[in-house]
Design an enzyme around this catalytic site. Structure first.
Site, short mmCIF file in Angstrom:
data_model
loop_
_atom_site.label_atom_id
_atom_site.label_comp_id
_atom_site.label_asym_id
_atom_site.label_seq_id
_atom_site.Cartn_x
_atom_site.Cartn_y
_atom_site.Cartn_z
N PHE A 155 10.41 -7.02 -2.84
CA PHE A 155 10.35 -6.58 -1.44
C PHE A 155 8.90 -6.42 -1.06
O PHE A 155 8.17 -5.67 -1.71
CB PHE A 155 11.12 -5.27 -1.21
CG PHE A 155 11.17 -4.90 0.25
CD1 PHE A 155 12.09 -5.49 1.09
CD2 PHE A 155 10.26 -4.00 0.79
CE1 PHE A 155 12.12 -5.20 2.46
CE2 PHE A 155 10.28 -3.69 2.15
CZ PHE A 155 11.22 -4.29 2.98
N ASP A 240 1.40 -6.07 -5.56
CA ASP A 240 1.88 -5.21 -4.47
C ASP A 240 2.15 -3.83 -5.05
O ASP A 240 3.16 -3.61 -5.72
CB ASP A 240 3.16 -5.82 -3.87
CG ASP A 240 3.74 -4.97 -2.74
OD1 ASP A 240 3.36 -3.79 -2.63
OD2 ASP A 240 4.59 -5.49 -1.99
N LYS A 269 2.29 3.63 1.53
CA LYS A 269 3.16 4.76 1.15
C LYS A 269 2.39 6.00 0.70
O LYS A 269 1.88 6.73 1.53
CB LYS A 269 4.15 4.29 0.08
CG LYS A 269 5.21 3.31 0.66
CD LYS A 269 6.33 3.09 -0.33
CE LYS A 269 7.32 2.04 0.11
NZ LYS A 269 8.44 2.54 0.88
N1 PLP Z 1 5.92 -3.60 -0.57
C1 PLP Z 1 6.70 -2.81 -1.32
C2 PLP Z 1 6.65 -2.94 -2.80
C3 PLP Z 1 7.54 -1.86 -0.73
O1 PLP Z 1 8.31 -1.09 -1.49
C4 PLP Z 1 7.55 -1.76 0.68
C5 PLP Z 1 8.44 -0.81 1.34
O2 PLP Z 1 9.38 -0.30 0.80
C6 PLP Z 1 6.73 -2.61 1.42
C7 PLP Z 1 5.92 -3.51 0.77
C8 PLP Z 1 6.70 -2.54 2.91
O3 PLP Z 1 6.02 -1.40 3.31
P1 PLP Z 1 6.15 -0.86 4.81
O4 PLP Z 1 7.56 -0.44 4.99
O5 PLP Z 1 5.16 0.28 4.87
O6 PLP Z 1 5.77 -1.97 5.71
#
Ligand code: PLP
Length: 409
Positions: A155, A240, A269
């Protein structure tokens, strides 16, 4: 710590929450992209939350691994109040001292974690951080060498490009055709990754633990092999760390467990403890492919967000948040493993998933736990995700385990 004063009750203006969430006819003002919520929260402190009826909950989800220093963290609150009274925003036509400070501190943090000098770009969310990383990979690769390979089950966000990188075909379906230039391979499978690499590939984008995908860690050997493969083929290794970063896994960043040094790191986050902020870091020579005008955001490095980042870094250093995540995570993991209704526990630090025994439905367990005052999340059909604040006390862990025992036994 004393509970904060209750706010006035939600009242009839919020009736849509029970009468038709997402439903225009029921007077719901929100677009129907989220499922109906079961609780309306009014306030929080540390690990605790209270709903509009003043019922207390233990927050073992942290707004999806965000409020790692706890709700209403005094240092974060004081910073927001002081910065709001000093300078909120000036745009990137000018510099501001809060952003300059936060950038220096973040670059120093990444230098400690990687041994490399780099540069950062601030943004507002995880998806935006990945969006910037994807653009950097395209600029780095050049025309015809623009493909980003990511993992099935990953994700990376909901913007079109971060969604295209997300390895969940069902989430792409309503938005086809997706942007071109993305390829997905089995996670934690080196042969699959090798087979997907051709001269059109510029970068590999991976989570060290797939958070939304079910809290699934990649093997250290795999991550080290990905690093070697990227070196051999001249690809960027982009990690990520939106969910795993900022001490969640027991190290400042998830990649530190395997000892790999990525070229690009995205984060969000936990770095804002609930204040919306994200960043992408890249090694200096890679960041240098961006030229003025290649990327931007009105709010990049906005003073309020930057001040929060500085405070979060300082607080996490002061309390040794990574050490807390490791030790409290070990206690939570051991407690979960001892529960009769738990078949297996996976994850790192305080990013854990409990796979329920006998195919027990995680959604019903989640609902029963919520009724009893424990906030978790059904991260898959059969697993609960647990991601409490890194400041969670041993007593709070034991209280949560007792509630889990009641529901899962
Ligand atoms: N990357 C990862 C690993 C995530 O867990 C998330 C959100 O859960 C995102 C990207 C996307 O982040 P945002 O919701 O702040 O756009």
């Amino acid at each position: 710590m004393a509970a904060p004063e209750p706010m006035p009750s939600a009242g009839p203006a919020h009736a849509f929450v029970t009468d038709g969430f997402g439903d225009v006819a029921a007077g719901c003002p929100f677009m129907p992209v989220f499922g109906p919520p079961q609780v309306m929260f009014a306030r929080g402190r540390g690990t605790e939350l209270w709903d509009v009826d003043d019922k207390r909950y233990l927050d073992f989800l942290c707004g999806l691994a965000v409020t790692s220093l706890g709700h209403a963290n005094p240092a974060v609150t004081a910073t927001i109040a002081a910065q709001a009274d000093t300078l909120l925003h000036v745009s990137n036509l000018f510099a501001n001292d809060a952003a300059a400070r936060a950038a220096v501190e973040l670059v120093a943090l990444l230098a400690e974690a990687t041994g490399e000098q780099g540069q950062v770009f601030f943004c507002n969310s995880g998806a935006e951080a990945n969006e910037a990383a994807i653009k950097l990979a395209r600029k780095f690769g050049g025309r015809g060498r623009h493909v980003v390979v990511s993992a099935l089950g990953s994700f990376h966000g909901r913007t079109l490009a971060s969604l295209a990188a997300t390895g969940q075909p069902a989430k792409h379906e309503p938005f086809q055709p997706m942007p071109e230039g993305f390829r997905h391979v089995a996670y934690d499978d080196l042969a699959a990754l090798e087979a997907a690499i051709d001269p059109s590939v510029s970068a590999v984008l991976l989570e060290t633990v797939q958070g939304e995908g079910g809290v699934v860690p990649a093997g250290d050997e795999y991550l080290r092999a990905v690093r070697s493969l990227c070196d051999e083929r001249g690809l960027l290794m982009m990690v990520d760390e939106v969910q795993t970063g900022f001490c969640r896994t027991g190290r400042w960043f998830g990649f530190q467990h395997s000892g790999v040094v990525p070229d690009v790191v995205t984060m969000a986050k936990g770095m804002g403890n609930g204040f919306p902020v994200g960043a992408v870091w890249a090694r200096r020579e890679i960041a240098a492919v961006f030229r003025p005008g290649d990327h931007g955001s009105t709010y990049s490095g906005t003073a309020l967000a930057a001040a929060v980042v500085s405070t979060v870094i300082a607080e996490m250093r002061r309390i040794d948040a990574a050490g807390l995540a490791a030790s409290r995570g070990a206690r939570l993991r051991a407690g979960l493993e001892a529960l009769p209704g738990v078949a297996a526990v996976r994850g790192q630090g305080l990013l854990l998933a409990a796979e329920l025994a006998d195919g027990r439905d995680a959604k019903s367990a989640y609902t029963e736990l919520l009724d009893r005052g424990l906030v978790t999340n059904a991260v898959t059909a059969t697993a609960l995700r647990l991601a409490p604040p890194l400041t969670v006390s041993e007593a709070e862990i034991d209280e949560a385990l007792a509630l889990l025992r009641e529901v899962l036994s």
